[in-house]
Design an enzyme around this catalytic site. Structure first.
Site, PDB file in Angstrom:
ATOM      1  N   CYS A   1       0.815  -1.222   0.000  1.00 34.61           N
ATOM      2  CA  CYS A   1       0.000   0.000   0.000  1.00 34.61           C
ATOM      3  C   CYS A   1       0.846   1.268   0.000  1.00 34.61           C
ATOM      4  CB  CYS A   1      -0.951   0.004   1.193  1.00 34.61           C
ATOM      5  SG  CYS A   1      -2.111  -1.358   1.139  1.00 34.61           S
TER       6      CYS A   1
ATOM      7  N   HIS B   1      -3.234   7.455   1.451  1.00 33.85           N
ATOM      8  CA  HIS B   1      -3.621   6.095   1.087  1.00 33.85           C
ATOM      9  C   HIS B   1      -5.005   5.841   1.673  1.00 33.85           C
ATOM     10  CE1 HIS B   1      -3.907   1.909   0.515  1.00 33.85           C
ATOM     11  NE2 HIS B   1      -3.722   1.598   1.778  1.00 33.85           N
TER      12      HIS B   1
ATOM     13  N   ASN C   1      -9.951   0.037  -0.676  1.00 36.98           N
ATOM     14  CA  ASN C   1      -8.491   0.104  -0.601  1.00 36.98           C
ATOM     15  C   ASN C   1      -7.914  -0.528  -1.868  1.00 36.98           C
ATOM     16  OD1 ASN C   1      -5.771  -0.256  -0.021  1.00 36.98           O
ATOM     17  ND2 ASN C   1      -6.115  -1.002   2.065  1.00 36.98           N
TER      18      ASN C   1
HETATM   19  O1  UT7 Z   1      -3.841  -0.735   3.394  1.00 31.07           O
HETATM   20  C1  UT7 Z   1      -2.934  -1.272   4.277  1.00 31.07           C
HETATM   21  C2  UT7 Z   1      -3.228  -0.874   5.613  1.00 31.07           C
HETATM   22  N1  UT7 Z   1      -4.460  -1.488   6.061  1.00 31.07           N
HETATM   23  C3  UT7 Z   1      -5.162  -0.855   6.936  1.00 31.07           C
HETATM   24  O2  UT7 Z   1      -4.813   0.240   7.265  1.00 31.07           O
HETATM   25  C4  UT7 Z   1      -6.346  -1.548   7.549  1.00 31.07           C
HETATM   26  C5  UT7 Z   1      -6.394  -1.147   8.982  1.00 31.07           C
HETATM   27  N2  UT7 Z   1      -7.472  -1.762   9.722  1.00 31.07           N
HETATM   28  C6  UT7 Z   1      -8.767  -1.418   9.577  1.00 31.07           C
HETATM   29  O3  UT7 Z   1      -9.106  -0.642   8.720  1.00 31.07           O
HETATM   30  C7  UT7 Z   1      -9.742  -1.977  10.584  1.00 31.07           C
HETATM   31  O4  UT7 Z   1      -9.056  -2.570  11.648  1.00 31.07           O
HETATM   32  C8  UT7 Z   1     -10.731  -2.996   9.983  1.00 31.07           C
HETATM   33  C9  UT7 Z   1     -11.724  -2.270   9.087  1.00 31.07           C
HETATM   34  C10 UT7 Z   1      -9.976  -4.042   9.189  1.00 31.07           C
HETATM   35  C11 UT7 Z   1     -11.532  -3.677  11.072  1.00 31.07           C
HETATM   36  O5  UT7 Z   1     -12.194  -2.728  11.879  1.00 31.07           O
HETATM   37  P1  UT7 Z   1     -12.114  -2.827  13.486  1.00 31.07           P
HETATM   38  O6  UT7 Z   1     -12.959  -1.762  14.012  1.00 31.07           O
HETATM   39  O7  UT7 Z   1     -10.663  -2.831  13.843  1.00 31.07           O
HETATM   40  O8  UT7 Z   1     -12.812  -4.231  13.749  1.00 31.07           O
HETATM   41  P2  UT7 Z   1     -12.213  -5.536  14.420  1.00 31.07           P
HETATM   42  O9  UT7 Z   1     -11.235  -6.181  13.524  1.00 31.07           O
HETATM   43  O10 UT7 Z   1     -11.797  -5.199  15.799  1.00 31.07           O
HETATM   44  O11 UT7 Z   1     -13.513  -6.424  14.458  1.00 31.07           O
HETATM   45  C12 UT7 Z   1     -14.670  -6.043  15.213  1.00 31.07           C
HETATM   46  C13 UT7 Z   1     -15.756  -7.089  15.027  1.00 31.07           C
HETATM   47  C14 UT7 Z   1     -15.260  -8.514  15.180  1.00 31.07           C
HETATM   48  O12 UT7 Z   1     -16.269  -9.231  15.848  1.00 31.07           O
HETATM   49  P3  UT7 Z   1     -16.112  -9.576  17.431  1.00 31.07           P
HETATM   50  O13 UT7 Z   1     -14.838 -10.377  17.520  1.00 31.07           O
HETATM   51  O14 UT7 Z   1     -16.009  -8.247  18.093  1.00 31.07           O
HETATM   52  O15 UT7 Z   1     -17.327 -10.348  17.685  1.00 31.07           O
HETATM   53  C15 UT7 Z   1     -15.159  -9.017  13.776  1.00 31.07           C
HETATM   54  O16 UT7 Z   1     -15.339 -10.407  13.660  1.00 31.07           O
HETATM   55  O17 UT7 Z   1     -16.286  -6.995  13.689  1.00 31.07           O
HETATM   56  C16 UT7 Z   1     -16.292  -8.303  13.102  1.00 31.07           C
HETATM   57  N3  UT7 Z   1     -16.099  -8.155  11.660  1.00 31.07           N
HETATM   58  C17 UT7 Z   1     -17.106  -8.005  10.781  1.00 31.07           C
HETATM   59  N4  UT7 Z   1     -18.422  -7.936  10.934  1.00 31.07           N
HETATM   60  C18 UT7 Z   1     -19.173  -7.752   9.835  1.00 31.07           C
HETATM   61  C19 UT7 Z   1     -14.919  -8.146  10.980  1.00 31.07           C
HETATM   62  N5  UT7 Z   1     -15.165  -7.978   9.665  1.00 31.07           N
HETATM   63  C20 UT7 Z   1     -16.499  -7.892   9.522  1.00 31.07           C
HETATM   64  C21 UT7 Z   1     -17.343  -7.715   8.420  1.00 31.07           C
HETATM   65  N6  UT7 Z   1     -18.669  -7.651   8.622  1.00 31.07           N
HETATM   66  N7  UT7 Z   1     -16.874  -7.587   7.151  1.00 31.07           N
END
Ligand code: UT7
Length: 320
Positions: free
Chosen positions: A114, A247, A277
């Site tokens: 990225c 980005h 992304n």
């Molecule tokens: O480009 C390179 C750099 N990449 C990035 O910068 C990505 C950085 N990370 C992010 O943008 C975020 O961390 C994410 C969008 C990937 C995830 O968001 P988050 O607020 O950090 O969520 P999380 O990973 O802590 O997950 C929260 C909950 C989880 O459920 P539990 O364990 O709390 O029950 C996940 O299983 O959301 C759940 N979850 C989803 N639910 C519905 C994860 N993905 C999904 C989904 N739909 N697609």
């Protein structure tokens, strides 16, 4: 007189097929509400199976060349930032060079995921400043749809396909051009965002794996510090920035970066809602969009920044 690298043209390319969050709801245990609230993404473009990364790269390059008013004979450096090359080798840049009819100079790929476009722009800037090259075509092009695990809701909803390109030209210093550029990497975090395959390990292409929450945390901290570095290098305050062209991984990361800099969201070019992304393509795609719709104008101060797998991160401060 000192030489500076100036962006003289921009272009981009997006596959026509739009995949909306609602379309993903049908295949995955996810929802439009979750995706929009956590990421700001509403839709993404996904390329048809026969499309190659070099196809998107060439389309973006042609648009950038047209906007700069240059032809194949004017370019002596082609750098393609991609983590999804057409083939393991040759470099996608050489495919692009051949398709565009460029016969002189060098062509190579940069693999910084990225952060790839920020890396590629910085490398091209350095080569132009040596005097060995005069005019570079710098491209970010990706088909991330090909390396996604479409059954993994935590990653499949986040990425899209696309390409963006710029013409970067060595000119005598007139206040415009790249003022400062900084690159970083910390390979200790390689397992937080990676592809679980490759020619030298599994012999397969592999799929993207990410521990999103940890990546998010590092992104906000690393981006804030590299932005401070380029501002200090150029002797400028954050308030002087006209446009942040970041980005596009997550709207919340963009908001956090703007907040840390004390800048309003009106000065951030945001395309994550429409493109998701697109890895190395996201910065030049956003740049081209804001140039074409008249937001970014010659003479304005632009901050390009990115963070991605590796980890790698970097920032380029330029007067457009
Ligand atoms: O480009 C390179 C750099 N990449 C990035 O910068 C990505 C950085 N990370 C992010 O943008 C975020 O961390 C994410 C969008 C990937 C995830 O968001 P988050 O607020 O950090 O969520 P999380 O990973 O802590 O997950 C929260 C909950 C989880 O459920 P539990 O364990 O709390 O029950 C996940 O299983 O959301 C759940 N979850 C989803 N639910 C519905 C994860 N993905 C999904 C989904 N739909 N697609």
């Amino acid at each position: 007189m000192a030489v500076r690298s100036i962006i003289t043209g921009t272009g981009s390319a997006l596959p026509p097929a739009i995949v909306r969050n609602a379309d993903l709801e049908e295949k995955l245990d996810t929802s439009d509400t979750w995706i929009v609230e956590r990421t700001g993404i509403r839709e993404r473009r996904i390329a048809a199976p026969e499309v190659k990364t070099s196809d998107l790269a060439v389309e973006a390059a042609e648009a950038a060349m047209a906007s700069a008013g240059v032809g194949a004979g004017d370019i002596d450096l082609v750098v393609v930032a991609t983590a999804t090359p057409d083939d393991t080798f040759p470099a996608t840049a050489t495919r692009v060079q051949a398709r565009l009819g460029i016969r002189q100079g060098a062509a190579f790929d940069v693999a910084a995921v990225c952060s790839g476009f920020v890396y590629a722009l910085t490398v091209a800037d350095a080569l132009l400043k040596t005097g060995a090259h005069k005019r570079a075509l710098v491209i970010g092009a990706e088909l991330f749809s090909r390396i996604l695990d479409w059954e993994d809701r935590t990653t499949a909803v986040l990425f899209g396909d696309g390409a963006g390109a710029v013409i970067l030209e060595a000119r005598d210093e007139d206040g415009r051009g790249i003022l400062a550029a900084r690159l970083h990497a910390d390979g200790r975090h390689g397992d937080l965002l990676f592809v679980d395959g490759g020619p030298g390990s599994t012999g397969t292409v592999g799929k993207l794996r990410m521990k999103g929450r940890e990546v998010f945390r590092h992104a906000v901290t690393n981006l804030a510090s590299v932005v401070e570095e380029v501002l200090a290098d150029a002797g400028l305050e954050a308030s002087a920035i006209d446009w942040i062209v970041p980005h596009q991984a997550n709207a919340r990361i963009l908001e956090a970066t703007a907040r840390k800099l004390g800048l309003p969201m009106e000065r951030v070019v945001m395309t994550v809602g429409q493109h998701a992304n697109t890895s190395a393509a996201s910065v030049p795609l956003a740049l081209d969009q804001a140039v074409r719709d008249g937001r970014i104008r010659p003479g304005q101060l632009c901050l390009l920044e990115a963070m991605g797998g590796g980890f790698t991160w970097g920032a380029v401060l330029l007067r457009f």
